[in-house]
Every structure is written in structure tokens, then in C-alpha cells.
Scaffold this motif. Structure first.
Motif: not given
Length: 592
Positions: A453-454, A555-559, A575-576, A585-587
Motif C-alpha cells: 500500500e506504499r 487503494q482509495m477505491k478499495k478502502l 486516516r488509513q 474529497y479533492r482526490r
């Protein structure tokens, strides 16, 4: 705490002086209604009489006409023999407590007249004498504490000297001005001198080596250097003991060099000095986590570190400890999964002699006691047996413990950092982990993300491990080619940083015959070359080269799918990912 009996000789002199000065008998009684000193022996009534009242109320009492028909006199067992005509009693106060009473006892009419005529002056005088006794008691307490401190220091110095003499390395202890304050026999052999010739001298005068001078003058802590002392070469390690002490600030360790080619010997000294600067990771998420951890290091008593195996939970725990006000005190680690269930309780809490068959004579101190004033790191806390969780909870609540087989309460001053790769909330729901213990441990949670994830941190880690291990394997490599690095960045790393470290070691050893000094694709292990690891969206990672933004979007979609599109869900996602809610929100807006 001391009491009046500890200074009875001093009080006797005060009582005699008062009687000599004013001509009235004096007596001092302690809070247990025992006679401490005086110029007359007056039996104390069983009911305590006026003295007891003064002790209980903390107020002085004066009488110039004793009423023999009063309830106090009628109930006194000394009534038939009492010749007392009057009294003046004052409380002796120490530390906001009445610890005794000083009294003038009148047996003659002239004594009564003296108290009547000089009431205020005598009262002030006796109160001053009571204050003097309190000050003397304080002085005696300080003196005894100093004696105890000196005794302990002397004992500690003896133990320190014995320990130093048993060590095979040379050790020199310095003060803030680099003056030698202690030295062991091995160091004396290195300097070819005796203690009388070396104690009190500046270490820089004895070792002219410029490398050593630079190490001391720049205070290069935990740096392992090769230096010259006379004609011989030694490995020197310098580290600090205490920042606020002038008598003992620095320690020098000199090792006889057999093979100085490897500096791995210094790793043992550096292990406990891990700071957040030693934790590699420049991704936004890791930077955010390190900032948070630094903030809570000085405040939060209990911290829970969560994350998969190999994500660096122990390094974070050590960094938190070293960033706290406990950094100079013990850091004790225990792996709850590595110790057999039947031995875990005695390892954690210690045991008394005879607690069980095979118990050592004299018992054994446990990890919690070893960690007193410092930090205990409970790794794999999710593996702790359920019956021990109750005892751990009691230690957390009461900050004290009982050893196995003992009944003595031992006070503790510790911080607890725990870590797990399991879902403790789910274990609580399943009845496998105590809910009350979970909330005690989880005052503040820090979740360490898996390496997949990084991925932007992978190149940094790879280059660090190459630098770390190339001298160890004696392989002349200086880098890695882009294609091999791309494979490493696309691999999913189920074992996280620990697996990456092992892979880099493998690649270095496989590149021993590289003429260019660059690790190529051919050095990659089979699981990296052939592994069909899926990315978070379920596609094969090797088939789809992704840049950082694409990985972040996945990653954002999964979370979001995991936590939901509610405001609270988005807070969890932010937070994750280690970003603010506004940035999230911008992304999300850019993804639409």
C-alpha cells in the motif's frame, strides 16, 4: 516516615532547657500516646485525656483550673493520684500531620499564676519549640535519605566495578568534560597503565588519533570507528548515558579488532537507539504516521500497534520509547506467541521461590518488573491466553502485580506498547479476547500499512538494504537496474519489509560475479519473477504496470468499498491513507 522517637535525645534537651528557663515541668508525647521526653514522668491516661484531643483536633489547649468533676477527669484512670493543677499543650505538626504534643504541666500555684500572667508569650514560645522539633525531624529525614542514597551509590559503584571487570572489552566512563571517572582492567591493559595514572585525566590527551578526537568532539553517538591507541588498532564505540548528569555522561567501549571489515558489531549498540529518523519511508502515509507517533510518544500511556507481519511494529515501538521521557529507562520486549503457554505467566510476572516444581532458588523477576520506569513491548498480544488476559488487565488497572506463588504487591510505573497482526475487534466479538483489556490497551491505535500500500517507499528501502548488506556479503554492488526495481515495486510483498530485506540479501549474494556492480533482473528470486500476485482491484500486478497515482486511486477505491461513502467512512479512509479529509474529497472529485 520518621517519628519523634528518632530524635528523642534532641527533644529531651529541648524539654530540659524549657524547664530550666521558665521553671515549669515539660513533657512530650507522640501520636501513639507514648512518652518521648520530659522533665517529669506523668502517666498517660488510658483514654488519652487532653493530649488525645490536641492530637485529634490539632488545636492547642490551656487550663489554669482543672475541674475534677468534669467527664474527662471522672473517666481518667489516674484521677486518684493526679496532682496536676493546670496545663498548656501544643501540637507538634510535621507534613500536615499532628505527630505529637508538647505540654507544660503545672503542679504548683505559682506555675498557674505564671501561665495566667504570661499566657500569650508562653504559648508563642512553646509553639516555636514545636516548630523547631518539626524542622529537626525534617533535617533528620533528609540526613537519613542522604545516607541511604550514598549507601546505594556505593553499592551500585561496587556492582558497576564488578560488572566492568567481568567484561572482555575495554570500558572507560567519562564526565561532561571528557574526564575519566572509571575504567576497567581491560582498558588499563589497552592503555598500558594503572588506574592511578589515568583517573582524572582528559581522554583526548591519552588518545591522539584525529578520528577519535572528531568522534568525541562532535559527540558522534553510537558510531563504531577504527582508531589507533599506541601501535594497536581498536574498534571504538561512544555513547551517552545521561543528558542532565555531570559526573557520568559518556561511555567508551574499546574492542580488540580481529576483523574490522564488518561493522555489524555495532548493531547491538544501535538497536536500542532507534528513532523515527531510522524508520524509512517518505510516502505521505508514512510521514503522517511518524508525525502522529511522535506527538503521542510523550503523552499516551498505552499504545496499540496494528499491521501485518513484517511492517516494522517493533521499530515503531522502540522509536516511541526513545521519543518519550522514559527514553533513558528500560525497553523490554516479549513475544506472547513465542513462549509456551505454561511459561508465559512466570515470564511476564516473575515467580517466588517454591512457586512450582523447578522454580529457581530465590525466585525470578518478571518482564514487567524489569520494565519498571520504562516501556514493555507486548508483541503478538492477540496470542495471549485468555486466562492471562485477566491478570494483565489487573496490572493495567492497578499498576501493581503479584509474582506467581507470592502475595506481595509490587508497584509498577510502566508504559505498555502492544502489537498484533490480528483483528482484535473481531476476536472480542468471538469471545477470544477480553473487551475490557482491548480498550485498556487501545487508548491510541497506530495502524502500520503493508508495503504493497506504499510502493513508493520500496526503492528507498531497497537502496538502504543494498548499502547495509553489501559489505557483510563482501560483494561489490552499488545499485540495481530499473527493470529489476520495477519488478520489486510491482510485487505484493505478503511478508512486507522483512520479506523485502530477505530478497535484497538474496539478490546481493546472486550478484557476486557482476562486473558492473549493478544488480540485474537475473538476480531476482523466482517468486518475484514468476509470482502472480493480484493488486487490490483483483488484476495480476505483473500484467499492469501502474504509476503512483493509479496505485493510490486503486487503494482509495478499495478502502471506500470497505468503509463506505458516509462521512465517517471517509474519515477512516483518510486516516488509513495518511491524508486529510479535505485532500481525500479533492482526490475523489478527480476520480469522477
Amino acid at each position: 516516615m520518621l517519628d519523634l522517637m528518632d530524635i528523642s535525645d534532641f527533644i529531651q534537651k529541648i524539654a530540659q532547657g524549657i524547664t530550666l528557663a521558665i521553671g515549669i515541668d515539660t513533657q512530650v508525647i507522640d501520636f501513639k500516646l507514648q512518652r518521648v521526653a520530659g522533665t517529669v514522668y506523668k502517666p498517660i491516661p488510658q483514654n488519652g485525656g487532653v493530649v488525645k484531643r490536641v492530637i485529634e483536633t490539632g488545636e492547642y489547649a490551656i487550663s489554669t483550673a482543672v475541674d475534677r468533676t468534669s467527664p474527662a477527669c471522672l473517666s481518667c484512670n489516674q484521677r486518684s493520684n493526679c496532682k496536676e493543677m493546670g496545663y498548656l499543650h501544643c501540637p507538634i505538626v510535621y507534613g500536615n500531620m499532628v505527630i505529637g504534643v508538647m505540654g507544660l504541666i503545672c503542679y504548683e500555684p505559682e506555675h498557674i499564676e505564671k501561665i495566667k500572667d504570661e499566657r500569650r508569650g508562653l504559648l508563642n514560645f512553646i509553639q516555636s519549640m514545636c516548630e523547631l522539633i518539626g524542622l529537626k525531624l525534617k533535617e533528620e529525614e533528609v540526613r537519613k535519605k542522604e545516607q541511604e542514597i550514598y549507601r546505594k551509590l556505593d553499592s551500585q559503584n561496587q556492582v558497576l566495578n564488578q560488572v566492568l571487570e567481568q567484561i572482555s572489552d575495554g570500558y572507560v566512563l567519562l564526565d561532561a568534560d571528557n574526564i575519566i571517572r572509571n575504567v576497567n582492567k581491560k582498558a588499563l591493559n589497552i592503555f598500558k597503565t594503572d588506574s592511578g595514572a589515568i583517573l582524572g585525566k582528559n581522554i583526548l590527551e591519552l588518545i591522539p588519533d584525529p578520528i577519535f578526537h572528531k568522534m568525541i568532539e562532535t559527540e558522534s553517538v553510537n558510531v563504531y570507528e577504527k582508531i589507533k591507541i599506541g601501535e594497536e588498532s581498536y574498534g571504538a564505540l561512544f555513547y551517552k548515558v545521561a543528558e542532565r548528569r555531570e559526573d557520568l555522561v559518556k561511555i567508551l567501549n574499546f574492542k580488540t579488532i580481529i576483523n574490522i571489515g564488518s561493522r555489524i558489531a555495532g548493531e547491538a549498540f544501535r538497536e536500542n537507539q532507534i528513532t523515527f529518523g531510522n524508520i524509512l519511508g517518505s510516502s505521505p502515509r508514512m510521514r503522517h504516521l511518524k508525525e502522529i507517533a511522535q506527538k503521542v510518544a510523550r503523552t499516551m500511556p498505552n499504545i496499540l500497534l496494528t499491521g501485518e507481519t513484517g511492517t516494522g511494529k517493533e521499530m515503531f515501538a522502540r522509536a516511541i520509547h526513545n521519543a518519550s521521557d522514559r527514553c533513558g529507562n528500560p525497553f523490554i520486549t516479549i513475544n506472547c506467541a513465542a513462549i509456551p503457554m505454561e511459561l508465559l505467566e512466570s515470564e511476564l510476572f516473575g515467580y517466588e521461590e517454591g512457586a512450582f516444581t523447578g522454580a529457581k532458588k530465590g525466585g525470578k523477576i518478571g518482564k514487567f518488573e524489569l520494565a519498571d520506569t520504562g516501556t514493555i513491548f507486548l508483541d503478538e498480544i492477540g496470542e495471549m491466553p485468555f486466562h492471562l488476559q485477566a491478570k494483565l488487565l489487573r496490572v493495567l488497572q492497578e499498576r501493581r502485580l503479584e509474582r506467581v506463588g507470592g502475595n506481595k504487591q509490587i508497584r509498577l510505573n510502566i508504559r505498555i506498547i502492544s502489537a498484533t497482526n490480528r483483528d482484535l475487534e473481531k476476536m472480542v466479538e468471538e469471545g477470544k479476547f477480553r473487551e475490557d483489556l482491548y480498550y485498556r490497551l487501545n487508548i491510541f491505535e497506530i495502524h502500520l500499512p503493508p508495503l504493497r500500500e506504499r510502493p513508493e517507499d520500496i526503492p528507498l528501502l531497497v537502496h538502504y538494504f543494498i548499502e547495509k548488506y553489501r559489505s557483510f556479503f563482501e560483494v561489490d554492488v552499488s545499485g540495481i537496474d530499473p527493470e529489476a526495481m520495477e519488478h520489486l515495486c510491482r510485487y505484493q510483498w505478503k511478508g512486507n519489509i522483512r520479506e523485502l530485506e530477505n530478497v535484497v540479501q538474496y539478490m546481493i549474494s546472486m550478484s557476486s560475479d557482476s562486473m558492473s556492480g549493478i544488480i540485474g533482473k537475473a538476480a531476482l528470486p523466482a517468486q518475484v519473477m514468476e509470482g502472480k500476485n493480484l493488486d487490490p482491484a483483483g488484476r495480476e500486478a505483473e500484467d499492469i504496470p501502474l504509476d503512483f497515482k493509479e496505485r493510490e486511486a486503486l487503494q482509495m477505491k478499495k478502502l471506500l468499498a470497505q468503509y463506505g461513502n458516509t462521512t465517517e467512512g471517509k474519515r477512516q479512509v483518510a486516516r488509513q491513507m495518511g491524508i486529510s479529509l479535505a485532500t481525500l474529497y479533492r482526490r475523489i472529485g478527480k476520480m469522477k
